[in-house]
Design a protein around this motif. Structure first.
Motif, PDB file in Angstrom:
ATOM      1  N   GLN A  52      -7.160  10.123 -12.605  1.00 24.52           N
ATOM      2  CA  GLN A  52      -6.093  10.417 -11.742  1.00 24.52           C
ATOM      3  C   GLN A  52      -5.897   9.986 -10.397  1.00 24.52           C
ATOM      4  O   GLN A  52      -5.307  10.295  -9.549  1.00 24.52           O
ATOM      5  N   LEU A  53      -7.113   9.498 -10.067  1.00 27.06           N
ATOM      6  CA  LEU A  53      -7.415   8.990  -8.659  1.00 27.06           C
ATOM      7  C   LEU A  53      -8.440   7.636  -8.554  1.00 27.06           C
ATOM      8  O   LEU A  53      -9.348   7.765  -9.243  1.00 27.06           O
ATOM      9  N   ILE A  54      -7.937   6.647  -8.136  1.00 24.12           N
ATOM     10  CA  ILE A  54      -8.774   5.609  -7.767  1.00 24.12           C
ATOM     11  C   ILE A  54      -9.419   5.632  -6.356  1.00 24.12           C
ATOM     12  O   ILE A  54      -8.517   5.837  -5.387  1.00 24.12           O
ATOM     13  N   ILE A  55     -10.525   5.292  -6.431  1.00 28.52           N
ATOM     14  CA  ILE A  55     -11.246   5.233  -5.101  1.00 28.52           C
ATOM     15  C   ILE A  55     -11.849   3.707  -4.912  1.00 28.52           C
ATOM     16  O   ILE A  55     -12.700   3.519  -5.808  1.00 28.52           O
ATOM     17  N   ALA A  56     -11.233   3.054  -3.750  1.00 31.61           N
ATOM     18  CA  ALA A  56     -11.326   1.655  -3.832  1.00 31.61           C
ATOM     19  C   ALA A  56     -12.590   1.392  -2.732  1.00 31.61           C
ATOM     20  O   ALA A  56     -12.001   1.854  -1.567  1.00 31.61           O
ATOM     21  N   GLU A  57     -13.537   0.773  -2.963  1.00 30.03           N
ATOM     22  CA  GLU A  57     -14.560   0.767  -1.637  1.00 30.03           C
ATOM     23  C   GLU A  57     -14.821  -0.782  -1.620  1.00 30.03           C
ATOM     24  O   GLU A  57     -15.286  -1.369  -2.356  1.00 30.03           O
ATOM     25  N   GLY A  58     -14.597  -1.300  -0.306  1.00 32.48           N
ATOM     26  CA  GLY A  58     -14.905  -2.640  -0.236  1.00 32.48           C
ATOM     27  C   GLY A  58     -16.123  -2.478   1.188  1.00 32.48           C
ATOM     28  O   GLY A  58     -16.292  -1.881   1.851  1.00 32.48           O
ATOM     29  N   LYS A  59     -16.919  -3.664   0.894  1.00 32.69           N
ATOM     30  CA  LYS A  59     -18.139  -3.702   1.597  1.00 32.69           C
ATOM     31  C   LYS A  59     -18.368  -5.075   1.780  1.00 32.69           C
ATOM     32  O   LYS A  59     -18.392  -5.963   0.940  1.00 32.69           O
ATOM     33  N   ASN A  90       1.576  -9.069   7.191  1.00 34.18           N
ATOM     34  CA  ASN A  90       2.553  -9.917   8.011  1.00 34.18           C
ATOM     35  C   ASN A  90       3.763 -10.346   7.400  1.00 34.18           C
ATOM     36  O   ASN A  90       4.438 -11.013   7.818  1.00 34.18           O
ATOM     37  N   GLY A  91       4.011  -9.530   6.376  1.00 30.74           N
ATOM     38  CA  GLY A  91       5.583  -9.594   5.797  1.00 30.74           C
ATOM     39  C   GLY A  91       5.577 -10.585   4.729  1.00 30.74           C
ATOM     40  O   GLY A  91       6.709 -10.851   4.269  1.00 30.74           O
ATOM     41  N   TYR A  92       4.431 -11.077   4.102  1.00 27.62           N
ATOM     42  CA  TYR A  92       4.637 -12.159   3.025  1.00 27.62           C
ATOM     43  C   TYR A  92       3.925 -11.025   1.887  1.00 27.62           C
ATOM     44  O   TYR A  92       3.631 -10.011   2.013  1.00 27.62           O
ATOM     45  N   PHE A  93       4.232 -11.714   0.614  1.00 22.67           N
ATOM     46  CA  PHE A  93       3.851 -11.046  -0.274  1.00 22.67           C
ATOM     47  C   PHE A  93       2.406 -10.682  -0.418  1.00 22.67           C
ATOM     48  O   PHE A  93       1.321 -11.614  -0.199  1.00 22.67           O
ATOM     49  N   HIS A  94       1.899  -9.538  -0.639  1.00 24.10           N
ATOM     50  CA  HIS A  94       0.451  -9.131  -0.863  1.00 24.10           C
ATOM     51  C   HIS A  94      -0.221  -9.950  -1.858  1.00 24.10           C
ATOM     52  O   HIS A  94       0.427 -10.079  -2.864  1.00 24.10           O
ATOM     53  N   ALA A 134      -2.743  -3.071 -10.223  1.00 20.09           N
ATOM     54  CA  ALA A 134      -2.941  -1.991  -8.855  1.00 20.09           C
ATOM     55  C   ALA A 134      -4.397  -1.753  -8.466  1.00 20.09           C
ATOM     56  O   ALA A 134      -4.507  -1.839  -7.264  1.00 20.09           O
ATOM     57  N   ILE A 135      -5.435  -1.834  -9.427  1.00 25.41           N
ATOM     58  CA  ILE A 135      -6.705  -1.684  -9.029  1.00 25.41           C
ATOM     59  C   ILE A 135      -7.160  -2.708  -8.253  1.00 25.41           C
ATOM     60  O   ILE A 135      -7.829  -2.726  -7.005  1.00 25.41           O
ATOM     61  N   THR A 136      -6.853  -4.037  -8.525  1.00 28.30           N
ATOM     62  CA  THR A 136      -7.178  -5.158  -7.684  1.00 28.30           C
ATOM     63  C   THR A 136      -6.653  -5.115  -6.410  1.00 28.30           C
ATOM     64  O   THR A 136      -7.153  -5.441  -5.244  1.00 28.30           O
ATOM     65  N   SER A 137      -5.186  -4.636  -6.131  1.00 29.12           N
ATOM     66  CA  SER A 137      -4.607  -4.742  -4.912  1.00 29.12           C
ATOM     67  C   SER A 137      -5.409  -3.829  -3.978  1.00 29.12           C
ATOM     68  O   SER A 137      -5.687  -4.105  -2.835  1.00 29.12           O
ATOM     69  N   LEU A 138      -5.703  -2.530  -4.400  1.00 23.41           N
ATOM     70  CA  LEU A 138      -6.628  -1.484  -3.837  1.00 23.41           C
ATOM     71  C   LEU A 138      -7.787  -2.202  -3.228  1.00 23.41           C
ATOM     72  O   LEU A 138      -8.310  -1.936  -1.954  1.00 23.41           O
ATOM     73  N   LEU A 139      -8.558  -2.777  -4.208  1.00 24.01           N
ATOM     74  CA  LEU A 139      -9.757  -3.564  -3.584  1.00 24.01           C
ATOM     75  C   LEU A 139      -9.771  -4.601  -2.797  1.00 24.01           C
ATOM     76  O   LEU A 139     -10.425  -4.773  -1.836  1.00 24.01           O
ATOM     77  N   ASP A 140      -8.542  -5.299  -2.912  1.00 27.03           N
ATOM     78  CA  ASP A 140      -8.417  -6.504  -2.114  1.00 27.03           C
ATOM     79  C   ASP A 140      -8.174  -5.837  -0.579  1.00 27.03           C
ATOM     80  O   ASP A 140      -8.798  -6.487   0.423  1.00 27.03           O
ATOM     81  N   MET A 171       0.758  -1.104   0.047  1.00 23.04           N
ATOM     82  CA  MET A 171      -0.146  -0.092  -0.135  1.00 23.04           C
ATOM     83  C   MET A 171       0.878   1.145   0.039  1.00 23.04           C
ATOM     84  O   MET A 171       0.489   2.086  -0.679  1.00 23.04           O
ATOM     85  N   GLN A 172       1.999   1.374   0.725  1.00 24.46           N
ATOM     86  CA  GLN A 172       2.909   2.317   0.672  1.00 24.46           C
ATOM     87  C   GLN A 172       3.513   2.519  -0.778  1.00 24.46           C
ATOM     88  O   GLN A 172       3.803   3.634  -1.244  1.00 24.46           O
ATOM     89  N   THR A 173       3.972   1.182  -1.256  1.00 28.41           N
ATOM     90  CA  THR A 173       4.436   1.277  -2.694  1.00 28.41           C
ATOM     91  C   THR A 173       3.675   1.976  -3.574  1.00 28.41           C
ATOM     92  O   THR A 173       4.115   2.844  -4.496  1.00 28.41           O
TER      93      THR A 173
END
Lengths: 159, 159, 159, 159
Positions: B114-121, C68-72, B75-81, B39-41
């Motif tokens: 320019q911005l993704i808003i990823a909403e999980g529910k 937890n330090g694993y691959f996301h 990237a989108i998938t990572s945010l939604l995950d 998430m930082q990356t």
């Protein structure tokens, strides 16, 4: 910029307040449904067709059960697949046919109900690919039993 | 018995009008998010946490692109995950952790924003399995770019 | 008539014993990969390209981790998405580009490894839709960490 | 370190060369199958059960068709769901039952065949969650018609 209730409602209401599907398309859908032997076997019927949305219902019978006497996941999936297919067909060109490319379903609760209401809804209509969501509700439309996400393909004559 | 707008709203609003998540759980989520190196990356941040819902946002940078300069589907998938994971964590017991069991995503539109808003529910919260939906919106929350359906697992200490 | 080991091997070997991809297509794939900012950000590289198959690898770094330090899961998914995309591109016409329509992934084990090997493989190549499977292996290619099933779309110029 | 044919075969052969399932578990599976009303309705039967693998077959009849006279995607999905469920049950504890948590399927070819062979196979067996793959073959086991990826849940008495 946070998705608010208005944006969420707009998303869910997409295709919902348009005029009814024209008679030609509704006929095409009902004739296609009548040719689906599996829908007859399951005892399913079309509840309603609107632009981008189709609702199929199916009463329980033992012949649709899994090992504990609830609706089999496969029966629910079949109903949702057809509901998504006809939701898609309702927004395709008049001479198109529809095939399922793929779908994914989460079974949320044991389907211990006397009636399944399977609702398919278009969330993205491209020229070739149509993406749908499907909801399987219990007969009172109070409990969400299963949720589908599906991709349908338009088949056009001469292609 | 047809699912009407009221039933649909109730479905989408599940978990939405409860009291805020308690401070302990919100802290746990924010600390967990801070430990997610990915998430930082990506440059993502938590926009909001409510019971059963989490919103993450992430501005575009070239380092998140696919070959045509849009947000990469990954990237989108990572945010939604992560959004679905934290939505789930918000309804789990205080000492639980969360892992992704599986998810499925449909990419609906090129993510030219320019911005993704990823909403999980959360749509179904069991003791072990939590089922979520995720929506990726463009920065104005007007276009639905991607739709996820995910299953999260609660990991409890001593298990 | 039971699928035997021979049928299963044939299925897995599809596209595997053909001649190498031609230089034009391999160049197209490597150039496209180089334009994927996300792959650079993750530190991924192409290991190999064959007709219907692409392998991407990515060493671990803290910037790719979950809490937890694993691959996301999102990092693994991104690698598999690109691997499936380039496996697909290898069987498309020379002037086609590829977009992800949808994919589904099961995370099978905590990805506690120093290297991910992400393998994408075509199992059905249509003119517009290409269906792939993806496997994420640990660095020794002994443990299956995640399994993907994906649909890719061919984008052709002038369409 | 590239996944080679040996690794791939090992992956596909997992659970395959063990001793036969014990009689208790095979009985449990066959009795459960007999209680699945939907399997009777479709005309399906169990072809074989091994540890981590189950094969179900089903001849075509018009009552299983979609609108063009092929097997309906829902029928194929139902068969694969049951095949994955029983593959999972074969590796669970003797007093466990199985429910489908979720699955995803890609329909690869029109299912224009007189017999479906639906093969389910465990690829990851956890205590609670079992992940499977499913393949639907035509009657000659030469054409892959559909591919499933599924998550099954073990239900244990007193839980």
């Amino acid at each position: 910029m946070i998705p608010d209730q208005a944006a969420r409602s707009a998303y869910l209401s997409a295709h919902q307040f348009q005029s009814p599907v024209n008679a030609l398309i509704e006929n095409k859908i009902r004739e296609s449904f009548a040719r689906q032997g599996l829908m007859q076997t399951l005892g399913a019927s079309i509840r309603s067709v609107e632009p981008g949305r189709a609702v199929i219902e199916c009463p329980f019978q033992l012949g649709l059960s899994q090992q504990n006497g609830y609706f089999h996941a496969g029966a629910i999936t079949s109903l949702l697949d057809s509901a998504c297919g006809y939701a898609s067909l309702s927004v395709m060109e008049e001479d198109a046919d529809v095939l399922s490319a793929e779908f994914k379903i989460n079974l949320l609760k044991p389907a211990d109900t006397q009636l399944i209401i399977a609702e398919g809804k278009v969330i993205q209509a491209g020229r070739t690919l149509v993406v749908c969501e499907g909801w399987a509700w219990d007969g009172a439309a109070k409990k969400l039993l299963a949720k589908m996400q599906a991709t349908m393909v338009a088949i056009r004559p001469g292609k």
